[in-house]
Write a protein that holds these residues in place. Structure first.
Motif, PDB file in Angstrom:
ATOM      1  N   GLU A 124       0.820  -1.207   0.000  1.00  0.00           N
ATOM      2  CA  GLU A 124       0.000   0.000   0.000  1.00  0.00           C
ATOM      3  C   GLU A 124       0.855   1.258   0.000  1.00  0.00           C
ATOM      4  N   SER A 125       1.960   1.242   0.730  1.00  0.00           N
ATOM      5  CA  SER A 125       2.805   2.436   0.761  1.00  0.00           C
ATOM      6  C   SER A 125       3.481   2.666  -0.586  1.00  0.00           C
ATOM      7  N   THR A 126       3.774   1.584  -1.329  1.00  0.00           N
ATOM      8  CA  THR A 126       4.359   1.737  -2.658  1.00  0.00           C
ATOM      9  C   THR A 126       3.365   2.394  -3.607  1.00  0.00           C
ATOM     10  N   VAL A 127       2.122   1.978  -3.542  1.00  0.00           N
ATOM     11  CA  VAL A 127       1.094   2.569  -4.407  1.00  0.00           C
ATOM     12  C   VAL A 127       0.906   4.043  -4.073  1.00  0.00           C
ATOM     13  N   VAL A 128       0.857   4.353  -2.802  1.00  0.00           N
ATOM     14  CA  VAL A 128       0.693   5.747  -2.382  1.00  0.00           C
ATOM     15  C   VAL A 128       1.894   6.574  -2.821  1.00  0.00           C
ATOM     16  N   GLN A 129       3.080   6.009  -2.710  1.00  0.00           N
ATOM     17  CA  GLN A 129       4.289   6.722  -3.118  1.00  0.00           C
ATOM     18  C   GLN A 129       4.263   7.012  -4.616  1.00  0.00           C
ATOM     19  N   VAL A 130       3.859   6.049  -5.423  1.00  0.00           N
ATOM     20  CA  VAL A 130       3.804   6.253  -6.869  1.00  0.00           C
ATOM     21  C   VAL A 130       2.772   7.318  -7.214  1.00  0.00           C
ATOM     22  N   ILE A 131       1.614   7.281  -6.573  1.00  0.00           N
ATOM     23  CA  ILE A 131       0.575   8.283  -6.847  1.00  0.00           C
ATOM     24  C   ILE A 131       1.047   9.678  -6.468  1.00  0.00           C
ATOM     25  N   LEU A 132       1.698   9.806  -5.316  1.00  0.00           N
ATOM     26  CA  LEU A 132       2.204  11.121  -4.908  1.00  0.00           C
ATOM     27  C   LEU A 132       3.294  11.623  -5.841  1.00  0.00           C
ATOM     28  N   PHE A 133       4.163  10.727  -6.299  1.00  0.00           N
ATOM     29  CA  PHE A 133       5.208  11.132  -7.232  1.00  0.00           C
ATOM     30  C   PHE A 133       4.604  11.572  -8.560  1.00  0.00           C
ATOM     31  N   ILE A 134       3.547  10.900  -9.020  1.00  0.00           N
ATOM     32  CA  ILE A 134       2.899  11.291 -10.274  1.00  0.00           C
ATOM     33  C   ILE A 134       2.276  12.678 -10.143  1.00  0.00           C
ATOM     34  N   ILE A 135       1.626  12.942  -9.022  1.00  0.00           N
ATOM     35  CA  ILE A 135       1.028  14.265  -8.802  1.00  0.00           C
ATOM     36  C   ILE A 135       2.107  15.335  -8.727  1.00  0.00           C
ATOM     37  N   LEU A 136       3.202  15.040  -8.020  1.00  0.00           N
ATOM     38  CA  LEU A 136       4.309  15.991  -7.926  1.00  0.00           C
ATOM     39  C   LEU A 136       4.939  16.228  -9.295  1.00  0.00           C
ATOM     40  N   GLY A 137       5.109  15.150 -10.062  1.00  0.00           N
ATOM     41  CA  GLY A 137       5.675  15.283 -11.401  1.00  0.00           C
ATOM     42  C   GLY A 137       4.797  16.094 -12.332  1.00  0.00           C
ATOM     43  N   ALA A 138       3.478  15.916 -12.203  1.00  0.00           N
ATOM     44  CA  ALA A 138       2.556  16.699 -13.028  1.00  0.00           C
ATOM     45  C   ALA A 138       2.673  18.182 -12.696  1.00  0.00           C
ATOM     46  N   PHE A 139       2.810  18.500 -11.419  1.00  0.00           N
ATOM     47  CA  PHE A 139       2.954  19.900 -11.026  1.00  0.00           C
ATOM     48  C   PHE A 139       4.267  20.485 -11.536  1.00  0.00           C
ATOM     49  N   VAL A 140       5.357  19.751 -11.351  1.00  0.00           N
ATOM     50  CA  VAL A 140       6.663  20.239 -11.810  1.00  0.00           C
ATOM     51  C   VAL A 140       6.671  20.387 -13.328  1.00  0.00           C
ATOM     52  N   GLY A 141       6.099  19.414 -14.023  1.00  0.00           N
ATOM     53  CA  GLY A 141       6.024  19.497 -15.480  1.00  0.00           C
ATOM     54  C   GLY A 141       5.168  20.650 -15.951  1.00  0.00           C
ATOM     55  N   PHE A 142       4.078  20.912 -15.233  1.00  0.00           N
ATOM     56  CA  PHE A 142       3.205  22.034 -15.587  1.00  0.00           C
ATOM     57  C   PHE A 142       3.937  23.361 -15.428  1.00  0.00           C
ATOM     58  N   VAL A 143       4.647  23.515 -14.341  1.00  0.00           N
ATOM     59  CA  VAL A 143       5.404  24.760 -14.124  1.00  0.00           C
ATOM     60  C   VAL A 143       6.480  24.915 -15.192  1.00  0.00           C
ATOM     61  N   GLY A 144       7.188  23.823 -15.497  1.00  0.00           N
ATOM     62  CA  GLY A 144       8.198  23.883 -16.554  1.00  0.00           C
ATOM     63  C   GLY A 144       7.591  24.191 -17.909  1.00  0.00           C
ATOM     64  N   GLY A 145       6.437  23.592 -18.187  1.00  0.00           N
ATOM     65  CA  GLY A 145       5.751  23.869 -19.445  1.00  0.00           C
ATOM     66  C   GLY A 145       5.286  25.305 -19.551  1.00  0.00           C
ATOM     67  N   MET A 146       4.843  25.867 -18.436  1.00  0.00           N
ATOM     68  CA  MET A 146       4.433  27.273 -18.450  1.00  0.00           C
ATOM     69  C   MET A 146       5.631  28.194 -18.687  1.00  0.00           C
ATOM     70  N   LEU A 147       6.769  27.848 -18.115  1.00  0.00           N
ATOM     71  CA  LEU A 147       7.981  28.649 -18.363  1.00  0.00           C
ATOM     72  C   LEU A 147       8.370  28.596 -19.836  1.00  0.00           C
ATOM     73  N   ILE A 148       8.332  27.402 -20.414  1.00  0.00           N
ATOM     74  CA  ILE A 148       8.672  27.267 -21.834  1.00  0.00           C
ATOM     75  C   ILE A 148       7.644  28.008 -22.694  1.00  0.00           C
ATOM     76  N   ALA A 149       6.366  27.914 -22.332  1.00  0.00           N
ATOM     77  CA  ALA A 149       5.325  28.612 -23.094  1.00  0.00           C
ATOM     78  C   ALA A 149       5.548  30.119 -23.067  1.00  0.00           C
ATOM     79  N   ASN A 150       5.935  30.659 -21.923  1.00  0.00           N
ATOM     80  CA  ASN A 150       6.193  32.097 -21.843  1.00  0.00           C
ATOM     81  C   ASN A 150       7.413  32.489 -22.658  1.00  0.00           C
ATOM     82  N   LEU A 151       8.438  31.632 -22.659  1.00  0.00           N
ATOM     83  CA  LEU A 151       9.613  31.917 -23.495  1.00  0.00           C
ATOM     84  C   LEU A 151       9.259  31.865 -24.977  1.00  0.00           C
ATOM     85  N   VAL A 152       8.458  30.890 -25.388  1.00  0.00           N
ATOM     86  CA  VAL A 152       8.028  30.800 -26.783  1.00  0.00           C
ATOM     87  C   VAL A 152       7.219  32.018 -27.163  1.00  0.00           C
TER      88      VAL A 152
END
Length: 84
Positions: free
Chosen positions: A18-46
């Motif tokens: 159960e802790s492995t599943v929770v860890q993967v879900i939290l990492f996916i949510i964190l990755g989505a947030f980090v990717g979104f922020v990075g994508g917004m930075l690239i979008a503003n540069l473009v």
């Protein structure tokens, strides 16, 4: 009293699976947030550099692509525990 309210548990809580599943879900949510922020930075540069050219671009797709890429990358990292 605390045991009846569900605020206190005798055991360790979750099992290892159960802790492995929770860890993967939290990492996916964190990755989505980090990717979104990075994508917004690239979008503003473009958007900024497209003003120098003749074709204006919003770069909105970079935010979506960054969100997907970040969640996939962080999900794979969570599953492999950062090992090759």
């Amino acid at each position: 009293m605390l045991g009846r309210a569900g605020l206190y548990m005798k055991g360790g809580g979750m099992s290892a699976d159960e802790s492995t599943v929770v860890q993967v879900i939290l990492f996916i949510i964190l990755g989505a947030f980090v990717g979104f922020v990075g994508g917004m930075l690239i979008a503003n540069l473009v958007r900024f550099f497209s003003m120098f050219g003749t074709r204006l671009s919003t770069g909105a797709g970079w935010a979506v692509a960054g969100t997907v890429a970040g969640s996939l990358l962080f999900g794979v990292l969570a599953l492999t525990d950062g090992k090759d």
